[in-house]
Design a protein around this motif. Structure first.
Motif, PDB file in Angstrom:
ATOM      1  N   LEU A 246      11.881   9.716 -34.385  1.00  0.00           N
ATOM      2  CA  LEU A 246      12.608   9.314 -33.263  1.00  0.00           C
ATOM      3  C   LEU A 246      12.626  10.578 -32.379  1.00  0.00           C
ATOM      4  CD1 LEU A 246      15.645   7.931 -35.261  1.00  0.00           C
ATOM      5  CD2 LEU A 246      13.882   6.687 -34.124  1.00  0.00           C
ATOM      6  N   GLY A 247      12.448  11.928 -32.853  1.00  0.00           N
ATOM      7  CA  GLY A 247      12.671  13.183 -31.684  1.00  0.00           C
ATOM      8  C   GLY A 247      13.988  13.057 -31.340  1.00  0.00           C
ATOM      9  N   SER A 248      14.983  13.021 -32.043  1.00  0.00           N
ATOM     10  CA  SER A 248      16.359  12.813 -32.081  1.00  0.00           C
ATOM     11  C   SER A 248      17.156  13.516 -33.026  1.00  0.00           C
ATOM     12  CB  SER A 248      16.886  11.714 -31.309  1.00  0.00           C
ATOM     13  OG  SER A 248      18.433  11.627 -31.406  1.00  0.00           O
ATOM     14  N   VAL A 249      17.778  14.590 -33.028  1.00  0.00           N
ATOM     15  CA  VAL A 249      18.602  15.159 -34.056  1.00  0.00           C
ATOM     16  C   VAL A 249      19.642  14.249 -34.310  1.00  0.00           C
ATOM     17  CG1 VAL A 249      20.061  17.048 -34.814  1.00  0.00           C
ATOM     18  CG2 VAL A 249      17.932  17.576 -33.392  1.00  0.00           C
ATOM     19  N   ALA A 250      20.421  13.900 -33.045  1.00  0.00           N
ATOM     20  CA  ALA A 250      21.680  12.962 -33.452  1.00  0.00           C
ATOM     21  C   ALA A 250      21.219  11.623 -34.242  1.00  0.00           C
ATOM     22  CB  ALA A 250      22.307  12.698 -32.213  1.00  0.00           C
ATOM     23  N   ASP A 251      20.236  10.996 -33.628  1.00  0.00           N
ATOM     24  CA  ASP A 251      19.608   9.779 -34.183  1.00  0.00           C
ATOM     25  C   ASP A 251      19.295   9.923 -35.588  1.00  0.00           C
ATOM     26  OD1 ASP A 251      20.439   8.347 -31.815  1.00  0.00           O
ATOM     27  OD2 ASP A 251      18.199   8.322 -31.166  1.00  0.00           O
ATOM     28  N   ALA A 252      18.551  10.929 -35.788  1.00  0.00           N
ATOM     29  CA  ALA A 252      18.097  11.222 -37.128  1.00  0.00           C
ATOM     30  C   ALA A 252      19.205  11.509 -38.277  1.00  0.00           C
ATOM     31  CB  ALA A 252      17.185  12.483 -37.299  1.00  0.00           C
ATOM     32  N   GLU A 253      20.261  12.217 -37.738  1.00  0.00           N
ATOM     33  CA  GLU A 253      21.329  12.375 -38.614  1.00  0.00           C
ATOM     34  C   GLU A 253      22.112  11.039 -38.645  1.00  0.00           C
ATOM     35  OE1 GLU A 253      23.465  15.290 -36.500  1.00  0.00           O
ATOM     36  OE2 GLU A 253      22.505  16.965 -37.513  1.00  0.00           O
ATOM     37  N   ASP A 254      22.211  10.165 -37.882  1.00  0.00           N
ATOM     38  CA  ASP A 254      22.869   8.787 -37.800  1.00  0.00           C
ATOM     39  C   ASP A 254      21.972   7.769 -39.069  1.00  0.00           C
ATOM     40  OD1 ASP A 254      24.783   9.376 -36.193  1.00  0.00           O
ATOM     41  OD2 ASP A 254      23.790   8.258 -34.573  1.00  0.00           O
ATOM     42  N   LEU A 255      20.552   7.888 -38.978  1.00  0.00           N
ATOM     43  CA  LEU A 255      19.943   7.281 -39.762  1.00  0.00           C
ATOM     44  C   LEU A 255      20.079   7.819 -41.306  1.00  0.00           C
ATOM     45  CD1 LEU A 255      16.895   5.897 -37.754  1.00  0.00           C
ATOM     46  CD2 LEU A 255      19.287   5.040 -38.197  1.00  0.00           C
ATOM     47  N   VAL A 256      19.992   9.025 -41.445  1.00  0.00           N
ATOM     48  CA  VAL A 256      20.381   9.414 -42.710  1.00  0.00           C
ATOM     49  C   VAL A 256      21.778   8.935 -43.270  1.00  0.00           C
ATOM     50  CG1 VAL A 256      20.762  11.766 -43.968  1.00  0.00           C
ATOM     51  CG2 VAL A 256      18.952  11.723 -42.388  1.00  0.00           C
TER      52      VAL A 256
ATOM     53  N   SER B 105       4.352  20.938 -38.253  1.00  0.00           N
ATOM     54  CA  SER B 105       4.331  19.331 -38.223  1.00  0.00           C
ATOM     55  C   SER B 105       5.469  19.004 -37.425  1.00  0.00           C
ATOM     56  CB  SER B 105       4.392  18.816 -39.714  1.00  0.00           C
ATOM     57  OG  SER B 105       5.675  19.235 -40.274  1.00  0.00           O
ATOM     58  N   VAL B 106       6.609  19.996 -37.185  1.00  0.00           N
ATOM     59  CA  VAL B 106       7.642  19.388 -36.464  1.00  0.00           C
ATOM     60  C   VAL B 106       7.748  20.193 -34.932  1.00  0.00           C
ATOM     61  CG1 VAL B 106       9.187  21.249 -37.106  1.00  0.00           C
ATOM     62  CG2 VAL B 106      10.147  18.989 -37.016  1.00  0.00           C
ATOM     63  N   SER B 107       6.677  20.976 -34.556  1.00  0.00           N
ATOM     64  CA  SER B 107       6.814  21.742 -33.273  1.00  0.00           C
ATOM     65  C   SER B 107       7.042  20.517 -32.330  1.00  0.00           C
ATOM     66  CB  SER B 107       5.473  22.415 -33.045  1.00  0.00           C
ATOM     67  OG  SER B 107       4.295  21.660 -32.928  1.00  0.00           O
ATOM     68  N   LEU B 108       7.634  20.834 -31.183  1.00  0.00           N
ATOM     69  CA  LEU B 108       7.723  20.131 -29.981  1.00  0.00           C
ATOM     70  C   LEU B 108       6.360  19.466 -29.474  1.00  0.00           C
ATOM     71  CD1 LEU B 108      10.474  22.013 -27.801  1.00  0.00           C
ATOM     72  CD2 LEU B 108      10.707  20.058 -29.462  1.00  0.00           C
ATOM     73  N   ALA B 109       5.473  20.455 -29.294  1.00  0.00           N
ATOM     74  CA  ALA B 109       4.018  19.913 -29.164  1.00  0.00           C
ATOM     75  C   ALA B 109       3.566  18.672 -29.914  1.00  0.00           C
ATOM     76  CB  ALA B 109       3.115  20.987 -28.920  1.00  0.00           C
ATOM     77  N   MET B 110       3.856  18.906 -31.270  1.00  0.00           N
ATOM     78  CA  MET B 110       3.486  17.875 -32.143  1.00  0.00           C
ATOM     79  C   MET B 110       4.319  16.514 -31.923  1.00  0.00           C
ATOM     80  SD  MET B 110       1.500  16.402 -34.400  1.00  0.00           S
ATOM     81  CE  MET B 110       0.414  17.626 -35.087  1.00  0.00           C
ATOM     82  N   LEU B 111       5.519  16.726 -31.742  1.00  0.00           N
ATOM     83  CA  LEU B 111       6.407  15.552 -31.523  1.00  0.00           C
ATOM     84  C   LEU B 111       5.992  14.877 -30.108  1.00  0.00           C
ATOM     85  CD1 LEU B 111       9.976  17.213 -32.728  1.00  0.00           C
ATOM     86  CD2 LEU B 111       8.478  15.461 -34.036  1.00  0.00           C
ATOM     87  N   VAL B 112       5.732  15.595 -29.298  1.00  0.00           N
ATOM     88  CA  VAL B 112       5.281  14.861 -28.130  1.00  0.00           C
ATOM     89  C   VAL B 112       4.083  14.140 -28.420  1.00  0.00           C
ATOM     90  CG1 VAL B 112       4.546  15.322 -25.545  1.00  0.00           C
ATOM     91  CG2 VAL B 112       6.254  16.399 -26.396  1.00  0.00           C
TER      92      VAL B 112
ATOM     93  N   SER C 180      -5.709   5.645 -40.155  1.00  0.00           N
ATOM     94  CA  SER C 180      -7.218   6.208 -39.116  1.00  0.00           C
ATOM     95  C   SER C 180      -6.880   6.303 -37.748  1.00  0.00           C
ATOM     96  CB  SER C 180      -8.255   5.347 -39.949  1.00  0.00           C
ATOM     97  OG  SER C 180      -9.503   5.856 -39.270  1.00  0.00           O
ATOM     98  N   ARG C 181      -6.568   5.196 -37.269  1.00  0.00           N
ATOM     99  CA  ARG C 181      -6.258   5.235 -35.867  1.00  0.00           C
ATOM    100  C   ARG C 181      -5.370   6.071 -35.506  1.00  0.00           C
ATOM    101  NH1 ARG C 181      -5.504  -0.090 -35.528  1.00  0.00           N
ATOM    102  NH2 ARG C 181      -3.203   0.013 -35.327  1.00  0.00           N
ATOM    103  N   ALA C 182      -4.156   6.346 -35.932  1.00  0.00           N
ATOM    104  CA  ALA C 182      -3.419   7.194 -35.593  1.00  0.00           C
ATOM    105  C   ALA C 182      -3.757   8.788 -35.658  1.00  0.00           C
ATOM    106  CB  ALA C 182      -2.084   7.069 -36.674  1.00  0.00           C
ATOM    107  N   ARG C 183      -4.573   8.733 -36.772  1.00  0.00           N
ATOM    108  CA  ARG C 183      -5.023  10.514 -37.242  1.00  0.00           C
ATOM    109  C   ARG C 183      -5.813  10.473 -36.233  1.00  0.00           C
ATOM    110  NH1 ARG C 183      -5.901   9.704 -42.019  1.00  0.00           N
ATOM    111  NH2 ARG C 183      -8.099   9.213 -41.911  1.00  0.00           N
ATOM    112  N   ALA C 184      -6.783   9.792 -35.468  1.00  0.00           N
ATOM    113  CA  ALA C 184      -7.728  10.092 -34.490  1.00  0.00           C
ATOM    114  C   ALA C 184      -7.242  10.443 -33.405  1.00  0.00           C
ATOM    115  CB  ALA C 184      -8.822   8.762 -34.373  1.00  0.00           C
ATOM    116  N   HIS C 185      -6.142   9.317 -33.073  1.00  0.00           N
ATOM    117  CA  HIS C 185      -5.393   9.853 -31.809  1.00  0.00           C
ATOM    118  C   HIS C 185      -4.637  11.163 -31.730  1.00  0.00           C
ATOM    119  CE1 HIS C 185      -2.769   7.962 -28.529  1.00  0.00           C
ATOM    120  NE2 HIS C 185      -2.026   8.979 -28.739  1.00  0.00           N
ATOM    121  N   VAL C 186      -4.094  11.538 -32.827  1.00  0.00           N
ATOM    122  CA  VAL C 186      -3.323  12.832 -32.708  1.00  0.00           C
ATOM    123  C   VAL C 186      -4.219  14.132 -32.663  1.00  0.00           C
ATOM    124  CG1 VAL C 186      -2.117  14.498 -34.247  1.00  0.00           C
ATOM    125  CG2 VAL C 186      -1.243  11.979 -34.187  1.00  0.00           C
TER     126      VAL C 186
END
Length: 304
Positions: free
Chosen positions: A36-46, A113-120, A162-168
């Protein structure tokens, strides 16, 4: 998902169930935050995952798998409902930053794996691609486990993965400077900015540096990425020239990377994260949207 065997919830008393959830809480937040890229939303879902776990009556052989499946599907549902909002977002979208004191110990692999660049980069994937990539590449679930979690065939999940890994891989820029170099360059760049030293700033910026600013249409921010050392340096000097009540700036860790927290009257105003390559600042992410900084407690960090 057939990992981390243990008794089903019907075999656990309240304290044991709570302990099992606590054991996996970091993983659950990690999945939701990357999705989600959101701290608040992640905490809500936890929290929503805890509710599901505490109320489960069917036999659950593997608590870790059950919890991961639950938070992943909750994340997918939240992403689908947020799709329209993302499409109409004003200016560049950046994740909510995870801000810590600069000396906070962060596992190198976790930080990558959690850097802003990777999340973008992850934001550019479809929700399903993101789920498969996060579960497989970050948390090392097998394709069989992921297929069970997403109620899809293993073959289909492998194709998506496979598609996602190639995209990243095609879009991810590796900034492989050491933590010491990152902090040194960041500190020197901060000193140059505070001193208004344009020439020194240009020396510390890569010629093809890009700066992204997320204001969400709520505060002053560049509506498009700023490219090139001269443009970025002058843009930052313009931002620094703003009249900010009770201005403060401190070094922090932002998603495991060196960063800065700018405060106004003790409240978070801007969080900046720097990526360093070849001894120069190669990318800058500036989060200014106040909605994305409500969780940043400068006082708790000892920075207020």
């Amino acid at each position: 998902m057939d990992r981390q065997d243990g008794p089903g919830p019907q075999d656990l008393d309240t304290s044991a169930r709570t302990a099992a959830f606590a054991e996996h809480r970091r993983m659950l937040f990690g999945i939701a935050y990357r999705m989600l890229g959101s701290v608040a939303d992640a905490e809500d879902l936890v929290q929503d995952t805890w509710i599901s776990w505490s109320q489960a009556t069917a036999q659950v052989a593997n608590p870790g798998g059950y919890l991961a499946r639950t938070v992943t599907n909750l994340s997918l549902n939240r992403l689908r409902s947020a799709a329209v909002q993302r499409e109409s977002y004003v200016g560049p979208w950046l994740p909510e930053p995870l801000v810590a004191a600069p000396d906070a110990s962060v596992d190198a692999e976790l930080a990558e794996s959690v850097s802003l660049a990777m999340l973008v980069v992850l934001e550019s994937l479809s929700p399903l691609e993101r789920a498969v990539f996060v579960l497989k590449e970050v948390f090392a679930f097998s394709y069989k486990e992921i297929a069970e979690a997403l109620d899809r065939s293993e073959a289909a999940v492998r194709q998506v993965g496979s598609r996602a890994r190639a995209h990243v891989q095609a879009r991810d820029t590796r900034y492989d400077a050491s933590a010491q170099t990152r902090r040194k360059v960041t500190d020197e760049f901060l000193a140059a900015c505070l001193g208004g030293d344009l020439n020194r700033m240009l020396e510390l910026l890569a010629p093809d540096v890009t700066a992204w600013t997320d204001g969400g249409g709520k505060v002053r921010a560049a509506l498009r990425p700023v490219h090139g050392a001269d443009n970025v340096a002058r843009f930052i000097l313009g931002v620094m020239a703003r009249s900010i009540p009770d201005f403060g700036v401190q070094a922090v860790s932002v998603n495991g990377r060196p960063g800065l927290l700018v405060t106004s009257a003790g409240q978070a105003d801007t969080v900046a994260c720097f990526e360093v390559a070849d001894g120069r600042v190669a990318a800058i992410h500036l989060v200014r949207n106040p909605d994305k900084l409500t969780h940043v407690d400068a006082g708790r960090l000892g920075l207020g």
